[in-house]
Design an enzyme around this catalytic site. Sequence first.
Site: not given
Length: 612
Positions: A260, A334
């Site tokens: 992230h 993702d």
Amino acid sequence: MWRLPVSGVWSVLVLCAVGCSRPLPEPAPAPATQRGRPELIPLGVDPIVRRAPFDTTSWVDSTLASLSLRERAAQTVMFWTLGDYTSVEDSAFAEIVRWVEKEGVGGLTMSLGTPIEVADKLNYLQRRARVPLLVAADLEPALLRLEAAIFPHYLLETGGATAFPTAMAIAATGRDEDAFDVARAIAREARAVGIHVNFAPVVDVNINPNNPVIGTRSFGEDPDRVARLSAYFVRGTHAGGALATAKHFPGHGDTDVDSHVGLPVVTANMERLRTVELVPFRAAITAGADLVMSSHIALPALGGDSTTPATLRPDVMQALLRDSLQFRGLTITDALSMEGVGKGYSIEESVLRSINAGTDILLRPGDDVTRAINAVVAGVERGDVPRARVDASVTRILWMKARLGLIANRLVPLEPVRAVVGSAEHRALARDVAQRAITLLRDSGAAVPLTPAANARIAVVNYMPETELKAGRAFGRELARARPGARVVAKLSPATAKAHLDSIAQVLNGADAIVLAVYVRRVEGEGRTTVPPHVAAWIDSVAASPNAAVVAFGNPYIIRQFPRARTYLNTYGVGDVLEIAAARALAGAAPITGKSPVSLPGFFRAGDGLIR
């Protein structure tokens, strides 16, 4: 039997004829003490398939033919939204409605909301979609996306879906069928509110204790065990009527960077991947995984470099996943908003390179959906992306929507939601799995169960980050119920000063037993899995006492910061059911039978666990 596209862009290898009616066999119940390695459940017929009242192939073909290039590009995009209440005049919601009505976006991923509001919002959007929306959510075993909302001022919980223990907790029970049972319950609740796809199971093999993003989301460190549990989870998801996603391909378990916030570099070569990371993916695909989600990790040992994520590599997404592992379902990135891909590439670059790498669905390509659609259209018009590549993805997406029965019925009735979501049956399952997951790894001071004396003074100290508003409430209540002398005497946070720690130490003097409850879970986007050094040193000094017990809520490896702890209990997660289970285990009100699915050299091995 359904006629599949002659081009073979999506050959369904696991589907039975639609007329079949034999249900997928369910695992027989097993006692909590079972520690065997049962055989995988036969796949049987795929229960997700619905009998269509018309020729499905004709619908797919005619729908594809009716879509313009821009509408086809939009079908490959999946945007993100909250399940909160918004009025129709809210500007952010109006933009989402525009994406659905005007742009024709193909799907969305739902996040953070209460069940009725989620179901109602999805119905609202489905009514405005020309082609049914494919709806997904991160409903990993913790099911936190639809858990109760909290009003901070009163700490009032508004109620929500069943919150199950984490994947690692499921693995700790030693009963593999728990993965099937939990997945089935999650899928039932998901379909009740209009969610079709669970972005689970996480099939990553968590062999790196420093992993800041996977951790307890994984079933453990043994590739074969992770493979077996992943297959059970896929089949349980199907039994509940939803689609399963194996992630994060080709394996995010051996990383020490949160994708992230950055791009992790995995140094594994092909031989290591074959024997570790890819083992659960093979099992999940064989079990019928419907989607595979890519990971934003670099794999320089596989002929790449240290800057290109696997998401953007055709040799990973096409050659390895499609050609080698023979996956025939939907591929999905993702989130393209993550810094693992976002730091090095613009939205346009990441979108086009993902499609050319072999991706079907672009998950959350930033907050500007129109920009992502424009990028696909421009790429096709320039010749950078073959139109046939987009058509192949849209065909697969349309077939998946048909398979779910969305052609005939895309809406969900609100009345049955309360009968399914958070049902007594599901909550009982969550409590049962949580109790059997509790693992006692050390107890040299014989502190567990806690002293049985009726007037015993049990001092509880909680450590938690400021964001953990609920942490410790259920644990404190249940421990006090079982041991009336138990009291929470202090709450620590990362900001607790050393002088305050010294004063707490004085309060602990004379306690018959001390419980140090440490709440440290993965914080998405922060990679925070540890206790600040000055607080950890204080906990370590107290934990060295023979009457003290450390309970790890969340990170099972946290004992590295308290090496002198004489009693150490793992729960593998944060949440009410695990807090209650840990309190009952400490009080001697329930047996302790869990076995650790992971190891930590110098501290414990996989399979360790004391029985009480």
